[in-house]
Design a protein around this motif. Structure first.
Motif, mmCIF file in Angstrom:
data_model
loop_
_atom_site.group_PDB
_atom_site.id
_atom_site.type_symbol
_atom_site.label_atom_id
_atom_site.label_comp_id
_atom_site.label_asym_id
_atom_site.label_seq_id
_atom_site.Cartn_x
_atom_site.Cartn_y
_atom_site.Cartn_z
ATOM 1 N N GLN A 178 -51.329 13.645 -8.485
ATOM 2 C CA GLN A 178 -50.950 14.950 -9.001
ATOM 3 C C GLN A 178 -51.602 16.086 -8.228
ATOM 4 N N PHE A 179 -52.883 15.950 -7.901
ATOM 5 C CA PHE A 179 -53.665 17.094 -7.431
ATOM 6 C C PHE A 179 -53.917 17.131 -5.922
ATOM 7 N N LEU A 180 -53.560 16.090 -5.210
ATOM 8 C CA LEU A 180 -53.953 16.010 -3.807
ATOM 9 C C LEU A 180 -53.504 17.225 -3.009
ATOM 10 N N ASP A 181 -52.313 17.720 -3.296
ATOM 11 C CA ASP A 181 -51.792 18.863 -2.544
ATOM 12 C C ASP A 181 -51.926 20.192 -3.282
ATOM 13 N N GLU A 182 -52.085 20.134 -4.622
ATOM 14 C CA GLU A 182 -52.050 21.393 -5.367
ATOM 15 C C GLU A 182 -53.398 21.871 -5.857
ATOM 16 N N ASP A 183 -54.407 21.014 -5.891
ATOM 17 C CA ASP A 183 -55.723 21.409 -6.396
ATOM 18 C C ASP A 183 -56.797 20.619 -5.645
ATOM 19 N N PRO A 184 -57.200 21.090 -4.481
ATOM 20 C CA PRO A 184 -58.141 20.335 -3.643
ATOM 21 C C PRO A 184 -59.465 20.020 -4.330
#
Length: 323
Positions: free
Chosen positions: A296-302
């Motif tokens: 979920q977060f790999l690209d949107e919430d480093p």
């Protein structure tokens, strides 16, 4: 962001979470719940407390909203129907657990019913003093880890007769991790080429193969820093038993990688014991959560992705050392 990773088309992050809202999220009014509504519910159903002030807590959860009621009580309200079963479960079982545990758990005071346009059951609890364990570094993390391990063992010793078996009410905490096999494998596929999916799949297969033997025991289901209260550097209380039940306690070991490391992890491991299979299943629970969050977060919430990658790396190393 990964689309359609889960059957209902949304990302599910309602387990193994510290349950802390970001500072930029609203403190009042989320999920249609605000202090005015809480005040109306209290006045209508518990008029003896109707004159007390109601205010949101500084650090709130996601599954439930929590409000201070006067100086010595809280009101806890589910944000969705999926969390409703926990209300009556906690009302029934928290007093039983409280009598057997070495630290405080939320005192049950009253059970509220839907009303004033609010569609869920809700509860009134006693306020517990303490600071969430993840709010600042602890001076003696290994000592704290021992206290957490002792709590886990004490919980397992409570008579499980008649207790709520693992199921939807616990989000399948206490059941075999195979319940989340589909989600885990979809996350592995989504992360191919971005994490070491070969090593991760080995951890998952080991968790699936480690079938539990023995009678059900009590588990908390979300042993995490946000649910552990600290006073004077020591564990003083454990809150949020919404995912608790009776079954496999492997889920309660996940904190070994999410909060503890090196000496504190070793202290927790030595205190809590548990057999090799239980630790394999615990690694599976931690792996599942880190993978679906990374997807979920790999690209949107480093920042969030980095924390879940850290946990994943710790779990992979732990499997190779102890698996």
């Amino acid at each position: 962001m990964v689309d359609n990773l889960f059957p209902d088309g949304r990302f599910r992050d309602d387990e193994f979470r510290d349950d802390l809202l970001r500072d930029d999220l609203p403190r009042d009014g989320r999920a249609g719940i605000d202090a005015a509504l809480v005040g109306r519910l209290v006045r209508a159903q518990f008029p003896q407390w109707g004159a007390l002030p109601v205010r949101p807590v500084a650090v709130d959860g996601w599954d439930n909203r929590t409000y201070r009621l006067g100086d010595t009580m809280t009101v806890r309200l589910p944000t969705a129907a999926a969390y409703d079963p926990a209300v009556e479960k906690e009302h029934r079982w928290l007093p039983v657990l409280a009598a057997e545990l070495p630290v405080a758990v939320p005192p049950v005071l009253a059970l509220g019913a839907p009303g004033e346009g609010y569609p869920h059951p809700w509860s009134v609890r006693g306020w517990l003093e303490g600071e969430s364990a993840n709010r600042r570094p602890l001076d003696d993390l290994p000592g704290f880890a021992v206290g957490v391990g002792e709590f886990v063992l004490a919980l397992q010793r409570v008579d499980a007769t008649g207790g709520p078996g693992a199921g939807a009410h616990s989000f399948h905490r206490g059941a075999p991790p195979a319940h989340y096999d589909g989600e885990t494998r979809r996350a592995l596929a989504a992360l191919a080429g971005r994490v070491d999916t070969v090593r991760a799949e080995a951890v998952w297969e080991a968790a699936l193969a480690a079938t539990r033997q023995g009678s059900p025991v009590w588990f908390h289901g979300d042993i995490a820093g946000g649910n552990l209260l600290v006073r004077d550097g020591k564990l003083a209380a454990v809150i949020d038993f919404g995912t608790s039940g009776t079954g496999d306690p492997a889920c309660d070991l996940v904190i070994a990688w999410t909060m503890f490391a090196d000496g504190s992890r070793q202290a927790f491991r030595e205190t809590v014991g548990q057999d090799r299979g239980t630790w394999a299943r615990a690694r599976g629970w931690a792996l599942w959560k880190s993978l679906i969050c990374l997807a979920q977060f790999l690209d949107e919430d480093p920042a969030q992705a980095a924390e879940h990658r850290r946990v994943l790396d710790e779990v992979l190393a732990d499997h190779e050392l102890f698996g």
